[in-house]
Write a protein that holds these residues in place. Sequence first.
Motif, PDB file in Angstrom:
ATOM      1  N   THR A  23       0.838  -1.192   0.000  1.00 21.60           N
ATOM      2  CA  THR A  23       0.000   0.000   0.000  1.00 21.60           C
ATOM      3  C   THR A  23       0.874   1.244   0.000  1.00 21.60           C
ATOM      4  N   GLY A  24       2.170   1.027   0.075  1.00 25.18           N
ATOM      5  CA  GLY A  24       3.078   2.164   0.083  1.00 25.18           C
ATOM      6  C   GLY A  24       3.206   2.826   1.429  1.00 25.18           C
ATOM      7  N   ASN A  25       2.742   2.129   2.471  1.00 23.18           N
ATOM      8  CA  ASN A  25       2.751   2.794   3.756  1.00 23.18           C
ATOM      9  C   ASN A  25       2.814   1.842   4.943  1.00 23.18           C
ATOM     10  N   TRP A  26       3.842   1.000   4.976  1.00 21.84           N
ATOM     11  CA  TRP A  26       3.962   0.070   6.091  1.00 21.84           C
ATOM     12  C   TRP A  26       4.859   0.659   7.168  1.00 21.84           C
ATOM     13  N   PRO A  27       4.340   0.730   8.386  1.00 22.78           N
ATOM     14  CA  PRO A  27       5.151   1.263   9.486  1.00 22.78           C
ATOM     15  C   PRO A  27       6.119   0.211  10.013  1.00 22.78           C
ATOM     16  N   ILE A  28       7.351   0.602  10.297  1.00 19.44           N
ATOM     17  CA  ILE A  28       8.292  -0.325  10.916  1.00 19.44           C
ATOM     18  C   ILE A  28       8.937   0.318  12.137  1.00 19.44           C
ATOM     19  N   VAL A  29       9.199  -0.512  13.130  1.00 15.53           N
ATOM     20  CA  VAL A  29       9.882  -0.050  14.332  1.00 15.53           C
ATOM     21  C   VAL A  29      11.170  -0.860  14.460  1.00 15.53           C
ATOM     22  N   ALA A  84       1.039   1.103  19.553  1.00 11.48           N
ATOM     23  CA  ALA A  84      -0.306   1.619  19.866  1.00 11.48           C
ATOM     24  C   ALA A  84      -1.413   0.769  19.255  1.00 11.48           C
ATOM     25  N   GLY A  85      -1.260  -0.545  19.359  1.00 10.87           N
ATOM     26  CA  GLY A  85      -2.319  -1.429  18.895  1.00 10.87           C
ATOM     27  C   GLY A  85      -2.423  -1.574  17.389  1.00 10.87           C
ATOM     28  N   ASP A  86      -1.559  -0.926  16.647  1.00 11.62           N
ATOM     29  CA  ASP A  86      -1.585  -1.057  15.189  1.00 11.62           C
ATOM     30  C   ASP A  86      -0.875  -2.343  14.787  1.00 11.62           C
ATOM     31  N   THR A  87      -1.661  -3.365  14.445  1.00 13.60           N
ATOM     32  CA  THR A  87      -1.075  -4.674  14.151  1.00 13.60           C
ATOM     33  C   THR A  87      -0.360  -4.701  12.801  1.00 13.60           C
ATOM     34  N   SER A  88      -0.404  -3.618  12.065  1.00 16.35           N
ATOM     35  CA  SER A  88       0.314  -3.604  10.783  1.00 16.35           C
ATOM     36  C   SER A  88       1.778  -3.222  10.966  1.00 16.35           C
ATOM     37  N   VAL A  89       2.148  -2.810  12.165  1.00 19.37           N
ATOM     38  CA  VAL A  89       3.541  -2.426  12.399  1.00 19.37           C
ATOM     39  C   VAL A  89       4.450  -3.651  12.299  1.00 19.37           C
ATOM     40  N   ILE A  90       5.535  -3.512  11.564  1.00 19.78           N
ATOM     41  CA  ILE A  90       6.515  -4.581  11.414  1.00 19.78           C
ATOM     42  C   ILE A  90       7.687  -4.317  12.345  1.00 19.78           C
ATOM     43  N   GLY A  91       8.058  -5.319  13.117  1.00 13.27           N
ATOM     44  CA  GLY A  91       9.166  -5.172  14.058  1.00 13.27           C
ATOM     45  C   GLY A  91      10.481  -5.628  13.455  1.00 13.27           C
ATOM     46  N   VAL A  92      11.506  -4.813  13.568  1.00 16.66           N
ATOM     47  CA  VAL A  92      12.837  -5.178  13.083  1.00 16.66           C
ATOM     48  C   VAL A  92      13.782  -5.250  14.282  1.00 16.66           C
ATOM     49  N   ILE A  93      14.442  -6.393  14.422  1.00 18.32           N
ATOM     50  CA  ILE A  93      15.316  -6.625  15.571  1.00 18.32           C
ATOM     51  C   ILE A  93      16.772  -6.574  15.145  1.00 18.32           C
ATOM     52  N   ALA A  94      17.558  -5.722  15.805  1.00 17.62           N
ATOM     53  CA  ALA A  94      18.992  -5.620  15.492  1.00 17.62           C
ATOM     54  C   ALA A  94      19.785  -5.483  16.784  1.00 17.62           C
ATOM     55  N   VAL A  95      19.404  -6.290  17.763  1.00 15.52           N
ATOM     56  CA  VAL A  95      20.102  -6.292  19.057  1.00 15.52           C
ATOM     57  C   VAL A  95      21.041  -7.493  19.112  1.00 15.52           C
ATOM     58  N   PRO A  96      21.945  -7.558  20.093  1.00 17.44           N
ATOM     59  CA  PRO A  96      22.790  -8.752  20.233  1.00 17.44           C
ATOM     60  C   PRO A  96      21.929 -10.001  20.400  1.00 17.44           C
TER      61      PRO A  96
END
Lengths: 218, 218
Positions: free
Chosen positions: A86-92, A147-159
């Motif tokens: 959709t051209g608008n995916w949120p990532i954290v 904030a409850g937005d299930t479309s958010v994609i999580g990116v992990i870059a920790v040890p």
Amino acid sequence: VPDVNRPPRRIPDATVARLPVYHRCLLELREAGAATVSSEALAEQSGVTASKVRKDLSYLGTYGTRGVGYDVENLVRQIGRELGLTGNWPIVIVGIGNLGRALAAYGGFTARGFRIVGLLDDDPAKHGSRLGDHLVRPTSALAEVVAGDTSVIGVIAVPAAAAQDVADAMVRAGITSILSFSPTVLAAPPGVAVRVVDLASELQILTFHQHQRTEPAA
Amino acid sequence: VPDVNRPPRRIPDATVARLPVYHRCLLELREAGAATVSSEALAEQSGVTASKVRKDLSYLGTYGTRGVGYDVENLVRQIGRELGLTGNWPIVIVGIGNLGRALAAYGGFTARGFRIVGLLDDDPAKHGSRLGDHLVRPTSALAEVVAGDTSVIGVIAVPAAAAQDVADAMVRAGITSILSFSPTVLAAPPGVAVRVVDLASELQILTFHQHQRTEPAA
DNA sequence: TAGATTGTTAATCGATTAACAATC
DNA sequence: TAGATTGTTAATCGATTAACAATC
């Protein structure tokens, strides 16, 4: 009354993994002014066989024209629709070390329709530092960012040692899609999709082949 | 005269891709003081099935003991040998942007037996800047850095438009293993192994599944 | 010996490929 | 119409899985 067309909409994993490649190539073709493209030409550009291209595309629908090829504009739209672009995916992004910073600044994400909504790290020394449009915040802000937005994609870059904890926190925050760059297997409940990219493993797969070639008679 | 044992040393690609994961898990198990491990336990830790573990390991040889399991130390050594993990693979990174810098500083490469022998970029503004032990040099220094050592692995982190040129230069310099993070298909002659990791594609594969879940009745 | 666990087999599943009738 | 190219079929190939005899 027309027959309710219920296509067996089950797209093979191998096909799904290639759709982003086709999409990228089609964007380039469109950029170059191409109106149509044959399976042969798209295959060449995508690094696969023409047979594979036709089979893959046939899972999406009947978008080609025999004797002509595929309409580039339409195919971009159809594959994009299938991938949910959709051209608008949120990532954290959690973990703002070398890799996290690079991912945060990576233009390729923005260019392909993703936008960063949060940069989190548990090192207090990093809190408040600015990276592009965002301030680095503590990982505890995850729920607030999502904030409850299930479309958010999580990116992990920790040890690696911290990755499972972060994944758990993401799941608790309602995230259902996780991409991890931490070299460790992640456990997640059924509804959650997890992909792990292990950079060192990629190199090790190359060393296997290199080693096979250089020492054939082991 | 003992029968010359000529095992059909053809390891499936899917198995090769999992060997680095097993290796990583075994290192952790060894660290934790485990002397032996069952296929069941290794499977759990690796995120695969026990059946897969046993089948995969059986391609390498007969290293387990029925009723007991696998000797951790020995299995680490055997998988390492198969992957050619001599603990000393040289890598050269071309493209010292955000991602290239992150890769250059990434501890995971060093920890898993790789060492950087060169950091190259064609932006004169970057030349001479120090990153860890290395100075950034022009891409034209590739041949000099590789110096005919065909074990050098090339890592590409330049913009997509420049990636093929860099790959060509690597091949000319004698490199036969390339890992690219540039989102574009790369052409290379038969003897050269190329792997492409496209970060945005990884996210797009996740959006496909997410999209399927949220809009099941498209 | 009894219990545990491997190594291997055979069945199944999924992906790839070549070929070609359909059709623009 | 003739040439080009799709969409689909059927065959093949490779990977996964379950089961269990072998054996420590």
